[in-house]
Design an enzyme around this catalytic site. Sequence first.
Site, PDB file in Angstrom:
ATOM      1  N   ILE A   1      13.795   6.484  -1.162  1.00  0.00           N
ATOM      2  CA  ILE A   1      15.179   6.621  -1.005  1.00  0.00           C
ATOM      3  C   ILE A   1      15.978   7.408  -2.317  1.00  0.00           C
ATOM      4  O   ILE A   1      16.776   7.955  -2.034  1.00  0.00           O
ATOM      5  CB  ILE A   1      15.637   5.159  -0.770  1.00  0.00           C
TER       6      ILE A   1
ATOM      7  N   ALA B   1      16.497   1.477  -7.805  1.00  0.00           N
ATOM      8  CA  ALA B   1      14.996   0.823  -8.341  1.00  0.00           C
ATOM      9  C   ALA B   1      14.966  -0.361  -7.554  1.00  0.00           C
ATOM     10  O   ALA B   1      15.673  -1.399  -7.720  1.00  0.00           O
ATOM     11  CB  ALA B   1      14.689   0.891  -9.632  1.00  0.00           C
ATOM     12  N   GLY B   2      13.850  -0.907  -6.996  1.00  0.00           N
ATOM     13  CA  GLY B   2      13.380  -2.082  -6.456  1.00  0.00           C
ATOM     14  C   GLY B   2      12.090  -2.230  -5.789  1.00  0.00           C
ATOM     15  O   GLY B   2      11.296  -1.288  -5.993  1.00  0.00           O
TER      16      GLY B   2
ATOM     17  N   TYR C   1      12.580 -11.567  -2.872  1.00  0.00           N
ATOM     18  CA  TYR C   1      13.437 -10.308  -2.692  1.00  0.00           C
ATOM     19  C   TYR C   1      14.674 -10.527  -1.906  1.00  0.00           C
ATOM     20  O   TYR C   1      15.590 -10.021  -2.126  1.00  0.00           O
ATOM     21  CB  TYR C   1      12.387  -9.549  -1.536  1.00  0.00           C
TER      22      TYR C   1
HETATM   23  P1  NAD Z   1      10.050   2.956  -3.315  1.00  0.00           P
HETATM   24  O1  NAD Z   1       8.992   1.913  -3.571  1.00  0.00           O
HETATM   25  O2  NAD Z   1       9.342   4.159  -2.545  1.00  0.00           O
HETATM   26  O3  NAD Z   1      10.593   3.402  -4.771  1.00  0.00           O
HETATM   27  C1  NAD Z   1      11.230   2.546  -5.588  1.00  0.00           C
HETATM   28  C2  NAD Z   1      11.248   3.545  -7.114  1.00  0.00           C
HETATM   29  O4  NAD Z   1      11.573   2.568  -7.879  1.00  0.00           O
HETATM   30  C3  NAD Z   1       9.829   3.785  -7.310  1.00  0.00           C
HETATM   31  O5  NAD Z   1       9.747   5.245  -7.815  1.00  0.00           O
HETATM   32  C4  NAD Z   1       9.511   2.781  -8.744  1.00  0.00           C
HETATM   33  O6  NAD Z   1       8.720   3.548  -9.681  1.00  0.00           O
HETATM   34  C5  NAD Z   1      10.978   2.692  -9.066  1.00  0.00           C
HETATM   35  N1  NAD Z   1      11.001   1.583  -9.857  1.00  0.00           N
HETATM   36  C6  NAD Z   1      10.309   0.158  -9.604  1.00  0.00           C
HETATM   37  N2  NAD Z   1      10.610  -0.418 -10.641  1.00  0.00           N
HETATM   38  C7  NAD Z   1      11.294  -0.020 -11.673  1.00  0.00           C
HETATM   39  C8  NAD Z   1      11.907  -0.280 -13.021  1.00  0.00           C
HETATM   40  N3  NAD Z   1      11.464  -1.257 -13.579  1.00  0.00           N
HETATM   41  N4  NAD Z   1      12.463   0.696 -13.643  1.00  0.00           N
HETATM   42  C9  NAD Z   1      12.441   2.000 -13.137  1.00  0.00           C
HETATM   43  N5  NAD Z   1      12.023   2.202 -11.888  1.00  0.00           N
HETATM   44  C10 NAD Z   1      11.488   1.345 -11.053  1.00  0.00           C
HETATM   45  O7  NAD Z   1      10.943   2.062  -2.516  1.00  0.00           O
HETATM   46  P2  NAD Z   1      11.974   2.528  -1.610  1.00  0.00           P
HETATM   47  O8  NAD Z   1      11.717   2.223  -0.131  1.00  0.00           O
HETATM   48  O9  NAD Z   1      12.478   4.215  -1.827  1.00  0.00           O
HETATM   49  O10 NAD Z   1      13.382   1.632  -2.047  1.00  0.00           O
HETATM   50  C11 NAD Z   1      14.623   2.049  -2.779  1.00  0.00           C
HETATM   51  C12 NAD Z   1      15.371   0.780  -2.953  1.00  0.00           C
HETATM   52  O11 NAD Z   1      16.079   0.521  -1.315  1.00  0.00           O
HETATM   53  C13 NAD Z   1      14.845  -0.384  -3.474  1.00  0.00           C
HETATM   54  O12 NAD Z   1      15.934  -1.243  -3.878  1.00  0.00           O
HETATM   55  C14 NAD Z   1      14.638  -1.160  -2.054  1.00  0.00           C
HETATM   56  O13 NAD Z   1      14.650  -2.609  -2.301  1.00  0.00           O
HETATM   57  C15 NAD Z   1      15.619  -0.800  -1.289  1.00  0.00           C
HETATM   58  N6  NAD Z   1      15.317  -1.117   0.188  1.00  0.00           N
HETATM   59  C16 NAD Z   1      14.460  -0.261   1.105  1.00  0.00           C
HETATM   60  C17 NAD Z   1      14.343  -0.287   2.219  1.00  0.00           C
HETATM   61  C18 NAD Z   1      13.230   0.401   3.180  1.00  0.00           C
HETATM   62  O14 NAD Z   1      13.124   0.365   4.273  1.00  0.00           O
HETATM   63  N7  NAD Z   1      12.491   1.230   2.484  1.00  0.00           N
HETATM   64  C19 NAD Z   1      15.157  -1.163   3.052  1.00  0.00           C
HETATM   65  C20 NAD Z   1      15.957  -1.792   2.518  1.00  0.00           C
HETATM   66  C21 NAD Z   1      15.995  -1.917   0.853  1.00  0.00           C
END
Ligand code: NAD
Length: 436
Positions: free
Chosen positions: A210, A277-278, A341
Amino acid sequence: MADRYLSFTGTAPGRFLTRRLGLPQPAALERGSLTGGLLHLAAGKTDLDLAPVLARTGLARDEDGRPAAVVLDATGVRDVDSLAEVHAALHPVVRSVAASGRVVVLGAPLDPADHHQAAAQQALEGFTRSLGKEIGRGRTVNLVRLTTASAASAASAAESTLRFLLSPASAYVSGQVIEVAATAESAAPDDWDLPLAGRTALVTGAARGIGAAVAETLAGQGAQVVVLDVPQAEQEARKAAERLGGTALALDITAADAGERIAAALPGGLDVLIHNAGVTRDRRLVNMPADRWSSVLDVNLASVLRTTDALLAAGAVNRGGRIVATASIAGLAGNAGQTNYGASKAGIVGLVRSLAPRALAEHGVTVNAVAPGFIETKMTAAVPLLIREAGRRMNSLAQGGLPVDVAETTAWLAHPASGAVNGQVVRVCGQSLLGA
Ligand code: NAD
């Protein structure tokens, strides 16, 4: 991972079979352009002059065609009798709204001195959410509550929000109630197609998923982007930054001095700060060791609090700046195996609600959150099949969203003209049934 069921229901035999079996009927969402005009209706007596703003949405006025969008001004609804005008206005036209069309209802703040008005205005929320659940065919329904005192300033304060909700950018946003207040911090951009020109935007966790889509969308709207990710992902971050004409910053956001290091890397300050980031470390509470708990709380919440505080204290977020944090429907509805989470993402909601008014008053900066639902990413592709299928279908649009849907919502909140949108948590979840 491709949504094969969505492709199947798009074929004639697929449609026939799934209808016969009473299965969900997702419609492919239009993310290119909406075709059709705009129908502007009113219920109750209104002073709002929306015509100039609506004329600028690019949708032509449409009185008798197949509207791509219907805007119902219900700010003048003050009692149950005038609620009947909501029914009278939409009942005859709702069937004709084009596929992937938009219905936007405008409401007024609840009057604490008039419980009849408050009842009627609150009724609009139940109405909007119910219509969102039944309208189908990829159409969305949202309520915008204009809390501005003067009708003249309300229309312009709402312009960026109306443009967003009346465009394909909001394809996966439905059943939401969004408050738009009065503010001096909104600035109409010189160019609505490049609203972030001349602005610097930092996106955390932007090497993939995202975050990468958010960085791309912001860059596409003219921002100079900084792609921040952990040192282990530096190569991907650099590649993404190069593609977008931005810069990469290899930094673990949980570092105690992350805020100071970001400020040092951006001497001109930041205009847009996206906390994306998450991480997840799922286990039921009974099986969850303390380190799984604390690593999630640290990345998803503590680092967001710490860096935001440090950057605001250092004056590193410029006036007119925008902060958007990432919550999740798991933080609103709760999710088995995700106490860590869910706690971290609910914490984001608390942060936003508390900080937003102060950040605006003291720094001229808005603070909002996006709360994604089921988004098609590597994270959700790893979910077991049956749970994944349930996640995809259990929303009004009966499909998962795409990273670009979260990115577009973030871009609207980051828009220079969105200063009137503050302290909001906007779900990008296709109106998920969870936590609704
Ligand atoms: P993802 O795991 O594909 O990407 C997360 C990115 O964050 C990665 O590039 C990772 O290296 C980076 N990251 C993790 N820890 C870090 C740190 N300590 N410092 C810097 N960077 C860091 O996740 P995603 O699916 O793209 O999710 C992005 C956000 O959206 C997150 O906060 C996630 O909780 C939230 N989210 C995602 C979904 C979904 O369906 N994918 C749903 C609800 C919320």
